[in-house]
Every structure is written in structure tokens, then in C-alpha cells.
Design a protein around this motif. Structure first.
Motif: not given
Length: 392
Positions: A49-77
Motif C-alpha cells: 500500500n505504499a502508493a496509498d501511504i504517499s497519497a495520504r501523506a501528500r493530502a495531509y500536508f496539502s490540506r493541513s499545512v498548505g504544502l505541495r509535496v513531491e513524492a520520490g523527487a531529488a533531495v538535492a536543492g
């Protein structure tokens, strides 16, 4: 990223729950407008259920924190990097094969950007790592894995242990990230000399201002600095500095650690505690034939589950265990509706069913309809909303 604040945030658990919302918001505000945010999914990437966990986390940060999050993107920068639940050793093995391990170390060493590690990912931050899955779930003999040692540039020789106050075991000791006292006591002598245990309670965060070298503890628990024969406890609200933390990690007494008042905002209860409280209220109301009170308790639990729906952790069973409690209360309430023939009780149940369907919890909603049918209450969905009639 140059010029942005440098923050290291280590969380014991609750990283995508209501308890940590205010901590996340404060960190994100410090980064300025539209920070580039990256979610490292490695610790749980092996789960079906990895994709579901990522989707829930991204929804949480978007809705509760106002942060748009990329999953699995490069850390540098990246301005903000987050990683959370799963297996510490699985994550470390894969990060070591790529640039991620070096990128995470570079972030802390340069003291730029926000790096937020929680639960399993927090385990990886020290000089050594607790192999949680291997010891607790597979039964391996206690040992330490190699860690990222992210805190070495801060002058801290520590191992990180999240879930420090875990109490899920009930009859057996699951403190210290499920190790318990017996296993942790066996493992401490295996650590390199001069290494302290830095334990973070559940729903608690250690926030380190890397540039100002200031430290604060947020949430509902404490941070513990443990050495053989000694320990220091920093409760939520503590504000001190890295120099004090270094002294504590060396076993040296320092000045008294000042404790500030807790900031308003984060809930002081977990979902498991809400579920127990609602179940208790429900049973008391049912005993007293208080249909309104029983319905209100069930509605309150459903509202809490909706609030915690993004939580990717499994503390005390997490959202699924709360849903099991809700299903049990719904079944009892359906039986009561048939026994009491209380119209207000049935109306309350239909309100609950509507809310469940709105939140996508069709399994419980269908179970509620079946419970009512078994109790002699037939529900018909119409364009104007659900209607009920008494059968027989």
C-alpha cells in the motif's frame, strides 16, 4: 536555498496526524513562500500500500499545512525534505546505494533547509540504528545497524529511538521503539563508547535550529537523553540550546533546562484515546437509554476518524482500530434502534451513515444500513435524502 533557515526536526510518531500540524506549520512558515518540498517514500516502499501511504501523506500536508509535496523527487536543492514510517534498515540499504544518504548528511552539515525525519526515518539519524522489523517482528537477536550519523556535525554522538514511550504491548514491554527495557539494556553496551540514547516519545518532536543552535521540544511527550546509569528528561515546552544537549549526551550536568508553556493548537489526545473515551460515553448512554447521548458519542468518533484519516502511522492500531471500534458501536446502536423504536436515534444513525459515505467509508455505512435492517428499520435512498420506515 541559500539564506533559508536550517532546521532538523525529529519526530517520535504522529507525523501525519493532528498532533503535529502546528509543528509542521511553524517549520514551513520559516521557509518562506512556495518552498520546494520532497517526500522520501523509501522506508515503506516495499509495502503493497505504499502508493496509498504517499497519497495520504501528500493530502495531509496539502490540506493541513498548505504544502505541495513531491513524492520520490531529488533531495538535492529541496527546501523541505520529509520521511516517515516503515523499516529503518530497508531505507538505509537503499539510501546508501544512491545519493540520498550523502544528500541528507550535506543538508545538516550545511545547516540549510528543513529536514523532517519521523518514526522509522528518525531511527536512521544516529550513529547506529535500531533494526525494528528484524528484532521485534522477526525475532532476531538484538543488534545495531549502521546509521546515517546526521547529528555528528552538531557534536552529538547519539542513537535515535522514536516511539520511546510506546505502550501498545499491554502485557509486554514495547517502550523504546518496541525493544522494551530488557533488549535495550542488552544493546546499550554494544554501542560505541560515549554514545547516548536520544529517545523521542510518540506525538513529540525535537526541533533543532541548526544556525541558531537552539532546541525545543514540542507535542505531548518528552525527549529523553539516556546513558548507562543516568537519564535526563526534557518535557514538551522545553527550550534550550545545542550546547546543553551536548552536555547531557556526554553525561555532564548542565544548567537547569528552562521549560516554556506549550503553544496552543496541537491536540493533547491521540485517536486511540478519543476512541476509548467515545466508547465509554456510548456504553454509559446505552445503559441509561440515552439515545441522543449514544448517537452523539458515535458521531464524535466518526468525526475524529475523519480528522485522523491521513495518519500513516499505526500507533495502537491507528485509524483501522478506531474504525473497528466504530463498527462495533454502530452494530450496538442499530440493535438499540430496533429495541427502543426511538425515531431520534434512527435519524441520528442516518446522519452518521451520510457522513460515512461522504468520507468514503462505505464499508461501515453499509454495515450500519444492515444493522438497521436487522433491527426492523428499512432505509431507502431518495433524491431528497435517506428515508426510513419500520418493517412489519
Amino acid at each position: 536555498m541559500p539564506g533559508r533557515p536550517g532546521l532538523l526536526v525529529l519526530m517520535g510518531s504522529g507525523e501525519t496526524s493532528p498532533t503535529m500540524v502546528e509543528t509542521h506549520r511553524r517549520v514551513v512558515r520559516a521557509l518562506g513562500a512556495a518552498p520546494r518540498a520532497v517526500l522520501l517514500d523509501t522506508p515503506y516502499a516495499f509495502q503493497e500500500n505504499a502508493a496509498d501511504i504517499s497519497a495520504r501523506a501528500r493530502a495531509y500536508f496539502s490540506r493541513s499545512v498548505g504544502l505541495r509535496v513531491e513524492a520520490g523527487a531529488a533531495v538535492a536543492g529541496a527546501d523541505w525534505v520529509f520521511s516517515g514510517p516503515g523499516s529503518p534498515t530497508y531505507a538505509l540499504e537503499r539510501w546508501a546505494r544512491t545519493s540520498v544518504a550523502g544528500d541528507l548528511r550535506a543538508r545538516v552539515r550545511s545547516r540549510e533547509g528543513a529536514t523532517v525525519l519521523a518514526s522509522a526515518a528518525a531511527c536512521t539519524a544516529g550513529v547506529a540504528t535500531v533494526p525494528v522489523y528484524e528484532i521485534y517482528k522477526v525475532g532476531a537477536e538484538p543488534y545495531w545497524g549502521e546509521g546515517l550519523d546526521l547529528l555528528a556535525p552538531l557534536g552529538l554522538r547519539v542513537v535515535m529511538i522514536p516511539h520511546f514511550d510506546n505502550a501498545e504491548g499491554g502485557t509486554h514491554d514495547t517502550r523504546f521503539c518496541y525493544l522494551g527495557e530488557r533488549r535495550l539494556a542488552l544493546m546499550e553496551p554494544m554501542l560505541p563508547e560515549g554514545t547516548a540514547v536520544l529517545g523521542i516519545d510518540e506525538h513529540t518532536a525535537l526541533v533543532v535550529d541548526l544556525r541558531g543552535e537552539r532546541v525545543r521540544v514540542e507535542g505531548r511527550g518528552a525527549v529523553t537523553v539516556r546513558l548507562p546509569g543516568s537519564r535526563a528528561v526534557l518535557p514538551a515546552g522545553t527550550r534550550t540550546d545545542l550546547d546543553e544537549l551536548r552536555r547531557l549526551a556526554r553525561g555532564a550536568g548542565g544548567r537547569p533546562v528552562p521549560v516554556a508553556g506549550r503553544a496552543a493548537g496541537p491536540p493533547e489526545v491521540t485517536l486511540a484515546e478519543v476512541a476509548r473515551e467515545c466508547a465509554g460515553r456510548f456504553e454509559r448512554a446505552l445503559t441509561g437509554r440515552d439515545s441522543a447521548g449514544a448517537t452523539r458519542a458515535v458521531l464524535d468518533l466518526e468525526a475524529a476518524i475523519a480528522l485522523w484519516a491521513a495518519d500513516t502511522e499505526e500507533d495502537e492500531g491507528g485509524v483501522e482500530r478506531a474504525r473497528e471500534t466504530l463498527r462495533g458501536l454502530v452494530a450496538e446502536l442499530g440493535e438499540a434502534a430496533g429495541a427502543w423504536w426511538a425515531g431520534d436515534l434512527v435519524d441520528g444513525l442516518l446522519t452518521l451513515r451520510t457522513r460515512l459515505r461522504q468520507h468514503g467509508d462505505y464499508r461501515v455505512a453499509d454495515g450500519l444500513r444492515e444493522a438497521l435492517r436487522s433491527a426492523g428499520v428499512l432505509v431507502e435512498d431518495t433524491p431528497d435524502g435517506p428515508r426510513w420506515t419500520r418493517s412489519g
